[in-house]
Structures are given as C-alpha cells and as structure tokens.
Design a protein around this motif. Structure first.
Motif, mmCIF file in Angstrom:
data_model
loop_
_atom_site.group_PDB
_atom_site.id
_atom_site.type_symbol
_atom_site.label_atom_id
_atom_site.label_comp_id
_atom_site.label_asym_id
_atom_site.label_seq_id
_atom_site.Cartn_x
_atom_site.Cartn_y
_atom_site.Cartn_z
ATOM 1 N N GLU A 27 0.818 -1.322 0.011
ATOM 2 C CA GLU A 27 -0.126 -0.171 0.000
ATOM 3 C C GLU A 27 0.799 1.165 0.045
ATOM 4 O O GLU A 27 0.484 2.500 -0.601
ATOM 5 N N THR A 28 2.179 1.288 0.668
ATOM 6 C CA THR A 28 2.872 2.340 0.766
ATOM 7 C C THR A 28 3.315 2.591 -0.693
ATOM 8 O O THR A 28 3.683 4.000 -1.020
ATOM 9 N N VAL A 103 10.100 2.810 -16.594
ATOM 10 C CA VAL A 103 8.695 2.036 -16.782
ATOM 11 C C VAL A 103 8.322 2.512 -18.247
ATOM 12 O O VAL A 103 8.545 3.539 -18.588
ATOM 13 N N GLU A 104 7.469 1.641 -18.711
ATOM 14 C CA GLU A 104 6.674 1.961 -20.007
ATOM 15 C C GLU A 104 5.357 2.296 -19.586
ATOM 16 O O GLU A 104 4.898 3.313 -20.347
ATOM 17 N N SER A 105 4.739 1.705 -18.719
ATOM 18 C CA SER A 105 3.273 2.121 -18.502
ATOM 19 C C SER A 105 2.994 1.772 -17.215
ATOM 20 O O SER A 105 3.608 0.664 -16.543
ATOM 21 N N VAL A 106 2.061 2.335 -16.679
ATOM 22 C CA VAL A 106 1.634 1.903 -15.269
ATOM 23 C C VAL A 106 -0.116 1.799 -15.387
ATOM 24 O O VAL A 106 -0.734 2.743 -16.161
ATOM 25 N N ILE A 107 -0.743 0.471 -14.993
ATOM 26 C CA ILE A 107 -1.887 0.323 -15.363
ATOM 27 C C ILE A 107 -2.450 0.177 -13.933
ATOM 28 O O ILE A 107 -2.219 -0.654 -13.156
ATOM 29 N N VAL A 108 -3.713 1.005 -13.741
ATOM 30 C CA VAL A 108 -4.477 0.846 -12.488
ATOM 31 C C VAL A 108 -5.821 0.323 -12.817
ATOM 32 O O VAL A 108 -6.369 0.696 -13.705
ATOM 33 N N SER A 109 -6.123 -0.945 -12.156
ATOM 34 C CA SER A 109 -7.673 -1.399 -12.692
ATOM 35 C C SER A 109 -8.171 -1.895 -11.386
ATOM 36 O O SER A 109 -7.774 -2.030 -10.148
ATOM 37 N N LEU A 110 -9.369 -2.208 -11.752
ATOM 38 C CA LEU A 110 -10.026 -2.819 -10.398
ATOM 39 C C LEU A 110 -10.387 -4.300 -10.856
ATOM 40 O O LEU A 110 -10.894 -4.877 -11.499
ATOM 41 N N PRO A 112 -12.442 -8.239 -10.123
ATOM 42 C CA PRO A 112 -13.725 -8.506 -10.083
ATOM 43 C C PRO A 112 -14.519 -8.282 -8.619
ATOM 44 O O PRO A 112 -15.814 -7.884 -8.549
ATOM 45 N N SER A 113 -13.494 -8.386 -7.594
ATOM 46 C CA SER A 113 -13.910 -8.220 -6.182
ATOM 47 C C SER A 113 -13.927 -6.807 -5.833
ATOM 48 O O SER A 113 -14.279 -6.317 -4.698
ATOM 49 N N GLY A 114 -13.651 -5.863 -6.642
ATOM 50 C CA GLY A 114 -13.732 -4.365 -6.325
ATOM 51 C C GLY A 114 -12.212 -3.864 -5.806
ATOM 52 O O GLY A 114 -12.187 -2.562 -5.448
ATOM 53 N N GLU A 115 -11.310 -4.857 -5.772
ATOM 54 C CA GLU A 115 -10.033 -4.303 -5.130
ATOM 55 C C GLU A 115 -9.091 -3.391 -6.158
ATOM 56 O O GLU A 115 -9.460 -3.784 -7.399
ATOM 57 N N THR A 116 -8.382 -2.770 -5.910
ATOM 58 C CA THR A 116 -7.458 -2.079 -6.761
ATOM 59 C C THR A 116 -6.127 -2.786 -7.085
ATOM 60 O O THR A 116 -5.379 -3.249 -6.124
ATOM 61 N N ALA A 117 -5.820 -3.066 -8.606
ATOM 62 C CA ALA A 117 -4.836 -3.770 -8.588
ATOM 63 C C ALA A 117 -3.961 -2.796 -9.632
ATOM 64 O O ALA A 117 -4.361 -1.870 -10.386
#
Length: 134
Positions: A27-28, A103-110, A112-117
């Motif tokens: 998380e940090t 880095v080439e890219s940073v992807i933030v997604s949700l 299916p359980s609603g957690e951030t990846a």
C-alpha cells in the motif's frame, strides 16, 4: 506528454505474466507511485527522460524547474521505481548521476472483487528490471 494511455483506455491489455511486468501490492509503494504520477512536474520529468538519460541540471533546464525542486522530484521518482539512476562518466573524472525513465506504462484497474490492482510494465530495454517498490 508521452504517458497518456492509448485511446480508448478501455480494453487496453497488459499481460501481468510478462517478465517485464510487476504487480505492486504494498500500500505504501502504491501511494508513493500514484503521488508521483499525480504531480505534473514528475510527469514532465518522466517525459523528458523517456528517450535519453539526463543529469539533474539537464532535467532542471529541460523542465524549467529550480534545481532544488528537481532533486526532490528525482528522489521521489527514483523511490517510486519510475526512474533509474546511473552514472555519467566524464573524461574530466568528475562523474555525475543521470536519470532515465524505467517504466513503459502503469495500469491501475479494479479486480472483479472491487480491489485496486496496480501493474507496472518496465521498459524492455532497461538494464535493471524491478525496483524497491516490488
């Protein structure tokens, strides 16, 4: 700036199993990385260092930032695992640090359980894969 997602962003796929991709779970580390990406000066630095390694003075000049601010931003980006620091060898013997985007890219997604990846794809040509944020 070169950090925008391909259009449309929906449907953009990043293979999390690829060796140059890492999932950030701490998380940090996630907070540090997202704070860096939220900062316009940090994004300018990432853009400036995408094609060539630059010294702090070169970053300061290219991004029109005070040198003291530049050093703070470079430290933040390096700690976040977005920049790598190397050494520029000079004939004079007075070597200096140089920085390039890791880095080439940073992807933030949700999930299916609603957690951030959060997944970070390192540049395939980077000398070093990974960072303290792993």
């Amino acid at each position: 700036m070169g950090l925008s997602l391909p259009s449309p962003a929906i449907g953009y796929h990043l293979d999390p199993a690829a060796e140059h991709v890492r999932r950030v779970e701490d998380e940090t580390a996630i907070q540090v990385l997202l704070e860096a990406l939220n900062d316009p000066d940090c994004r300018d630095i990432l853009d400036a260092t995408s094609d060539v390694a630059l010294t702090a003075a070169e970053v300061s000049e290219t991004c029109d930032l005070p040198l003291s601010t530049t050093y703070r931003k470079l430290d933040h980006l390096t700690d976040a695992g977005l920049l790598e620091e190397g050494t520029r060898i000079r004939n004079s013997g007075k070597h200096t640090s140089e920085y390039r985007r890791l880095v080439e890219s940073v992807i933030v997604s949700l999930t299916p359980s609603g957690e951030t990846a959060l997944h970070v794809a390192n540049r395939r040509d980077a000398e070093r894969i990974g960072s303290p944020a792993q």
